[in-house]
Design an enzyme around this catalytic site. Sequence first.
Site, PDB file in Angstrom:
ATOM      1  N   CYS A 188     -41.663  46.336  35.050  1.00  0.00           N
ATOM      2  CA  CYS A 188     -41.883  44.937  34.656  1.00  0.00           C
ATOM      3  C   CYS A 188     -41.084  44.670  33.386  1.00  0.00           C
ATOM      4  O   CYS A 188     -40.459  43.622  33.219  1.00  0.00           O
ATOM      5  CB  CYS A 188     -43.355  44.683  34.372  1.00  0.00           C
ATOM      6  SG  CYS A 188     -44.482  45.188  35.668  1.00  0.00           S
ATOM      7  N   CYS A 196     -37.155  43.515  33.139  1.00  0.00           N
ATOM      8  CA  CYS A 196     -36.757  42.099  33.186  1.00  0.00           C
ATOM      9  C   CYS A 196     -37.487  41.267  32.136  1.00  0.00           C
ATOM     10  O   CYS A 196     -36.896  40.400  31.496  1.00  0.00           O
ATOM     11  CB  CYS A 196     -37.045  41.508  34.555  1.00  0.00           C
ATOM     12  SG  CYS A 196     -36.095  42.276  35.879  1.00  0.00           S
ATOM     13  N   HIS A 197     -38.794  41.504  31.988  1.00  0.00           N
ATOM     14  CA  HIS A 197     -39.608  40.599  31.173  1.00  0.00           C
ATOM     15  C   HIS A 197     -39.697  41.012  29.704  1.00  0.00           C
ATOM     16  O   HIS A 197     -40.191  40.239  28.886  1.00  0.00           O
ATOM     17  CB  HIS A 197     -41.022  40.500  31.751  1.00  0.00           C
ATOM     18  CG  HIS A 197     -41.067  39.863  33.111  1.00  0.00           C
ATOM     19  ND1 HIS A 197     -40.842  38.525  33.320  1.00  0.00           N
ATOM     20  CD2 HIS A 197     -41.300  40.389  34.331  1.00  0.00           C
ATOM     21  CE1 HIS A 197     -40.942  38.261  34.615  1.00  0.00           C
ATOM     22  NE2 HIS A 197     -41.213  39.375  35.253  1.00  0.00           N
ATOM     23  N   CYS A 204     -72.419  26.697  45.413  1.00  0.00           N
ATOM     24  CA  CYS A 204     -72.125  27.176  44.050  1.00  0.00           C
ATOM     25  C   CYS A 204     -72.671  26.191  43.025  1.00  0.00           C
ATOM     26  O   CYS A 204     -73.240  26.562  42.000  1.00  0.00           O
ATOM     27  CB  CYS A 204     -70.619  27.310  43.850  1.00  0.00           C
ATOM     28  SG  CYS A 204     -69.728  28.163  45.142  1.00  0.00           S
ATOM     29  N   CYS A 258     -76.411  26.106  41.554  1.00  0.00           N
ATOM     30  CA  CYS A 258     -76.756  26.967  40.415  1.00  0.00           C
ATOM     31  C   CYS A 258     -75.897  26.631  39.196  1.00  0.00           C
ATOM     32  O   CYS A 258     -76.405  26.412  38.106  1.00  0.00           O
ATOM     33  CB  CYS A 258     -76.563  28.440  40.768  1.00  0.00           C
ATOM     34  SG  CYS A 258     -77.910  29.130  41.731  1.00  0.00           S
ATOM     35  N   HIS A 259     -74.595  26.598  39.377  1.00  0.00           N
ATOM     36  CA  HIS A 259     -73.700  26.596  38.215  1.00  0.00           C
ATOM     37  C   HIS A 259     -73.451  25.206  37.617  1.00  0.00           C
ATOM     38  O   HIS A 259     -72.977  25.109  36.487  1.00  0.00           O
ATOM     39  CB  HIS A 259     -72.387  27.279  38.578  1.00  0.00           C
ATOM     40  CG  HIS A 259     -72.575  28.737  38.911  1.00  0.00           C
ATOM     41  ND1 HIS A 259     -72.959  29.653  37.974  1.00  0.00           N
ATOM     42  CD2 HIS A 259     -72.460  29.417  40.081  1.00  0.00           C
ATOM     43  CE1 HIS A 259     -73.062  30.849  38.550  1.00  0.00           C
ATOM     44  NE2 HIS A 259     -72.777  30.734  39.814  1.00  0.00           N
ATOM     45  N   CYS A 305     -70.727  36.671  44.752  1.00  0.00           N
ATOM     46  CA  CYS A 305     -71.580  35.466  44.797  1.00  0.00           C
ATOM     47  C   CYS A 305     -71.914  35.110  46.242  1.00  0.00           C
ATOM     48  O   CYS A 305     -73.049  34.761  46.554  1.00  0.00           O
ATOM     49  CB  CYS A 305     -70.873  34.281  44.132  1.00  0.00           C
ATOM     50  SG  CYS A 305     -70.828  34.381  42.342  1.00  0.00           S
TER      51      CYS A 305
END
Lengths: 108, 266
Positions: B81, B84-85, B182, B185-186, B227
């Site tokens: 990685c 290049c970076h 979802c 609850c959230h 979940c």
Amino acid sequence: MAEFRIRKSVPETVRKGEVFEIKTLVTHPMDNGFMFGRDGKRIPRHIIHRFEAIYNGKTVFGADWHVAVSTNPYISFHALAEESGTIEFRWHDDNGTVHVDSVYIQVI
Amino acid sequence: MSSTHFIGAFLAVEMLAAVVLTAHAQERQLTSGAFPLSGYHYMGTQIQELQDDEFLNPGRFAVDHGLELWLESDGSEGLSCHSCHGDASVSMSGVAARYPQFDENRRSLVNLEGRINEMRTEFMKAEPLELESEEMLALAAYLTFQSLGEVMDVDVSGEAARYLEEGREYYMQRRGQLDLACSQCHDERAGMMLRGDRISQGHVNGFPVYRLIWRSMGSRHRMFRWCNWAVRAEPRELGSDEYLSLELYLAWRGRGLNIESPAVRP
């Protein structure tokens, strides 16, 4: 299994007779032998059962660990140095391996 | 049947209401859905300290591992990685905060893990990392760590808007044997207790997280699977289209929160 990784906090230099703190944290599953895997089979006990700190060849701190010690065990203890030297940490694994790491402490 | 019984029962209800109200006053800040609040605020102080302590935070092991992988050459091109970076603390600063994003060439959503594997296969000519493998989590944690404290800000304009809408639908849809969405609850019950746990707003700014019950790192998609399993619904595949859309929606929903990875969660 994951690689055994070590993180340690030891002062590079300490004053003679000064009490200082040493901390280590390592990666280890610390499987207690009471858990069951997804395949329904019991995961065998696999823990670090002993930790030792050896300063200039002399054991200055030791601890027997049992199955209640959590994953990625952390330990902190205090020491006092009269002279410069190397502190060596030894983690005794159930699988027979002894993981060793050391660090030099300069006393001024 | 005397009326005293009735009054007694009434008083008991009143007293109970008073107790509940006091508890609610304390929780008002956590339950208010008016602004996004990181999951950090929903956990106990001990776990907060574990996350804040650079030495103790177990997620930092993954970050250290990720740096090693960043520097390691792999594949037939002999590239890493880093080839290049360069220095990730410069080149990758703020990058993870903008993922997932719509990719013009692929004509689909791509998240951080997807981008890592794209780089590996296209440029390094290396094998893709298995999703949720220790290596993938380490690299993702290392990259996300370069955005620590940055504001999560995903682009939902243009083509991405369609995926945002899909993600919102998934989030609002009741599912599983427990028939829960979802949002129930959230959004509606954040700050309240679910047995021993306090329900958070369900934001994704801490991922990849070190989760104590997993005793390991986990990605956003692993959490979605968890979940789904918890409401006894069928989990989708890691990296699936549904989860990518959901990830985009959640990142947008928590826009403005700071990246906390590697966060520690109970």
